[in-house]
Design an enzyme around this catalytic site. Structure first.
Site, short mmCIF file in Angstrom:
data_model
loop_
_atom_site.label_atom_id
_atom_site.label_comp_id
_atom_site.label_asym_id
_atom_site.label_seq_id
_atom_site.Cartn_x
_atom_site.Cartn_y
_atom_site.Cartn_z
CG ASP A 260 8.81 -0.86 1.69
OD1 ASP A 260 7.77 -0.22 1.94
OD2 ASP A 260 9.95 -0.34 1.78
C1 BGC Z 1 9.02 2.81 2.56
C2 BGC Z 1 8.78 2.24 3.92
C3 BGC Z 1 7.48 2.77 4.48
C4 BGC Z 1 6.37 2.40 3.54
C5 BGC Z 1 4.99 2.79 4.02
C6 BGC Z 1 7.81 2.66 1.66
O1 BGC Z 1 7.95 3.38 0.47
O2 BGC Z 1 10.14 2.20 1.99
O3 BGC Z 1 9.86 2.55 4.77
O4 BGC Z 1 7.25 2.28 5.78
O5 BGC Z 1 6.62 3.04 2.30
O6 BGC Z 1 4.74 4.12 3.87
#
Ligand code: BGC
Length: 746
Positions: A260
């Site tokens: 993530d």
């Molecule tokens: C979130 C993800 C997301 C990623 C990209 C993160 O903060 O937890 O779910 O896909 O950002 O934007």
């Protein structure tokens, strides 16, 4: 050569030409410039030092980046272009939790297909969706992004979304790679506070949190994203049990794993590693292939390989997982996007799909009969022939933005149809129709926002209600109150909305409450004040049109709750598939705090599992939802009394619409494994089917079960079935009492 061998040969051929730096480059995902290519990025892509960009949605810029990657870099490897396309792109569908309420996987597939087409038209080839985290704590803002509390429903819906995004082939025009996230356990964040610690016994992890990921993998999901959270002391982004043992060894996943956002660098913030170099080592060796936006791989992975800490074999596996996806997406053959190959964003077909999805996401929770000129009839659908005026009240009644919900980076509120707009249009059309008369629509906001504590607009709202024959109140939570990092410790209606409801109810007019929310709200105090209640989640672009369709009866509501609605926040976590306990509460054993005598002896309240100050039951159970039909169930039977390990058994029941209107009903089947190697939930959803029933129609609905449906992870953490007795129910919610039983033989 088989396809798999051919693919492997292509990967091997490319790998053999790559330098260490080029290999590491494939594992890096960096933010794009948003409409232009910054100089540093241009150089890095041209030198083959980047595998993926995130957040670029300008087609010319994406094409330029792909040109740099494929024509300027030494080996010509195209880029993955990632974006959070969560419940639509330009056209916004209901939030995933709302889509789950449809219990209609075909709708979820279509919604994902539409989103994929709109996103692919600007060059996006990878979405970070579906989120298949189990959401049993509505304080957690991200429950909006998932499919609710149940592992089976979440798995079915997650798989449906994967099929929509990825289509028949990833290489098809309009297909994009999906990403099941957040692996794993994220939904169990303590106290529902985002990013918080999770402690999940391995057995529960395997029986509750992991099955939806397995379902997504079985549906062919191309990628997985790790969770931010700490799982039992080992953060998910460096958790080898999850990423290697379960994902690769047990499930043989051959797709790609992305971290993530900065979750690898955060390993040090967790206190799991001392520095970025250790973080890169832990994540790479545990099984994270690509690093999203932080730079621990960029800064340290090559050195870790050179020093022998990370083997070249491990690095090659990581790079292979990335290259495999790029081959499967057909990017080497076709890296560019030609927008003219795609329908216009928010075209009529896409808007219609969003409207259909929104209609099916609406859950009718209450529909009282009210008296009208000596007859009593349910409040809904609203009969315009009997109304001369209608009040529409509430801050969400005419807000094109907030009905869209969380995660709508590319959603465009200019296409939104609000509830007020749709009601006005409907009443006007009624006035113009043969025999129709004009119905005046009076609107007041009541409060400025759902959070506002200012009662200044109450008087106007009450006056509007008093001038009208009936009231539609559109309240709930604005979009910003749910989603990532938007958690609430108190899940009642925010601001002074409860007071507004009481003030409107005091007019004595029939009140239809439409609630838009990104979570299950605790609305026990509200429900008695209103005659009808429609739970609308955040219904998306066409939400208002869908709500009008249901309020005026163009469609019968057919949604069912994908989450339990608690009475009060303190009941959380509350979910239907709980364990029985050794001292289960029953209606006969609970005692309310108001009924305890002063100085009552300790044992006088009975020793069972309940709270003194609130009922032990939910306000509305999982699976519940009404329609404009009157649905009854009868005659549950099994084809055999015994299910053999290799055989199957049919469980059937009659579903009857004894009402006067056609309706869709979600028929649900639950089982209980009466005695287990580990204790088993009191009920588990195992199958469901949405059926259309004409007035008076009786339908025999059949479900086939095999031993596989009954399998679970036991004490040894292996998937097993156990001979013994099973209870089975069929009905319209998780509290149905239409039950029979069968035996699974050895
Ligand atoms: C979130 C993800 C997301 C990623 C990209 C993160 O903060 O937890 O779910 O896909 O950002 O934007």
């Amino acid at each position: 050569m088989s396809d798999a061998n051919a693919e492997q040969a292509r990967i091997a051929a490319l790998l053999s030409q790559m330098t260490l730096e080029e290999k590491v480059g494939q594992l890096l995902q960096v933010p794009a410039g948003g409409g232009h290519v910054p100089e540093l990025l241009r150089r890095a892509v041209s030198e083959g030092r980047i595998g993926s960009v995130i957040n670029e949605v300008h087609v010319d810029t994406v094409n330029e980046l792909q040109w740099l990657a494929t024509r300027q870099s030494r080996l010509g490897i195209p880029l993955l272009v990632g974006r959070d396309v969560i419940h639509g792109f330009t056209t916004v569908f209901p939030i995933p939790l709302g889509q789950a309420a449809s219990w209609n996987p075909a709708l979820v597939t279509l919604g994902a297909r539409v989103a994929a087409r709109e996103a692919a038209a600007v060059g996006v080839n990878w979405t970070f969706s579906p989120m298949v985290d189990i959401g049993r704590d509505p304080r957690w803002g991200r429950v909006a992004e998932g499919y609710g509390e149940d592992p089976y429903l979440t798995g079915v819906m997650g798989a449906a979304a994967v099929r929509g995004y990825q289509g028949a082939s990833l290489a098809d025009v309009g297909s994009i790679a999906a990403c099941a996230k957040h692996f794993a356990g994220y939904g169990a964040s303590e106290s529902g506070r985002d990013y918080n610690t999770t402690n999940i016994p391995e057995n529960e992890l395997r029986n509750v949190h992991l099955p939806p990921f397995k379902a997504a993998i079985d549906a062919g999901v191309a990628t997985l994203m790790t969770s931010f959270s700490d799982l039992n002391g080992v953060p998910a982004s460096a958790n080898a049990l999850l990423l290697t043992q379960i994902l690769r060894d047990e499930w043989a996943f051959d797709g790609m794993v992305v971290s993530d956002w900065e979750s690898i660098r955060q390993l040090a913030v967790h206190g799991f590693t001392a520095n970025d170099r250790d973080s890169a080592f832990e994540a790479a060796t545990a099984g994270v292939d690509m690093e999203m936006t932080s730079t621990t791989y960029a800064d340290h992975l090559a050195a870790l390989v050179r020093d022998g800490h990370v083997s070249m074999q491990r690095l090659d596996t990581m790079v292979s997982n990335v290259l495999r996806l790029k081959f499967r997406l057909g990017l080497f053959e076709n890296p560019y996007t030609d927008a003219s190959h795609f329908p216009e964003a928010a075209c009529a077909e896409h808007l219609q799909a969003a409207r259909d999805a929104a209609v099916e996401s609406l859950v009718l929770l209450k529909n009282d009969h009210v008296a009208h000129e000596a007859v009593t009839a349910p409040v809904l659908p609203l009969a315009l022939d009997r109304l001369s005026s209608l009040a529409v009240i509430g801050p969400l009644a005419d807000d094109p933005h907030d009905q869209l919900g969380t995660w709508i980076f590319d959603g465009d509120a200019q296409y939104s149809v609000t509830t007020l707009q749709a009601i006005r249009a409907h009443c006007q059309a009624h006035g113009q129709a043969d025999g129709g008369h004009g119905v005046a629509v009076h609107y007041a906001r009541g409060v400025a926002t759902t959070r506002s504590r200012d009662r200044a607009e109450f008087a106007e709202a009450v006056a509007v209600a008093e001038r009208s024959d009936a009231v539609v109140l559109v309240l709930g939570e604005e979009a910003i109150l749910s989603g990532e990092a938007h958690c609430r410790a108190d899940v009642t209606l925010p601001g002074v909305q409860e007071e507004l409801i009481a003030a409107i109810a005091a007019t004595g007019k029939p009140v239809v409450l439409v609630l838009m929310a990104g979570r299950a709200l605790a609305i026990e105090r509200v429900v008695p004040h209103v005659q009808a209640l429609v739970y609308a989640w955040h219904p998306g672009t066409m939400g208002g049109a869908a709500i009008a369709d249901v309020l005026f009866g163009a469609a019968s509501p057919s949604g069912k709750l994908p989450v339990t609605l608690p009475r009060v926040t303190g009941q959380i976590p509350m979910y239907y598939g709980h364990k029985h306990t050794g001292k289960p509460a029953t209606h006969d054993t609970v005692v309310h705090i108001d009924d305890i005598e002063a100085r009552a002896p300790q044992l006088s309240v009975g020793n069972t599992s309940f709270h003194l100050d609130v009922a032990h039951t939910p306000l509305f159970p999982f699976g519940y939802g009404l329609s404009y039909g009157t649905i009854e169930y009868a005659n549950i039977t099994t084809s055999h009394s015994t299910l053999t390990p290799d055989g199957s058994i049919t469980v059937s029941a009659d579903v009857i619409n004894t009402g006067h209107r056609a309706a869709d009903e979600v028929v649900q089947l639950y089982v209980r494994d009466v005695v287990g190697n580990v204790t088993r939930p009191v009920r588990e959803l195992k199958a469901f089917e949405k059926v259309h029933l004409l007035p008076g129609e009786r339908r025999l609905v059949r479900f086939t079960l095999t031993a596989d449906h009954l399998a679970f992870y036991g004490r040894a953490m292996r998937r097993m079935t156990e001979p013994g007795q099973f209870h089975v129910w069929i009905g319209g919610s998780s509290t149905t009492d239409l039950r029979t039983e069968f035996v699974l033989s050895a």
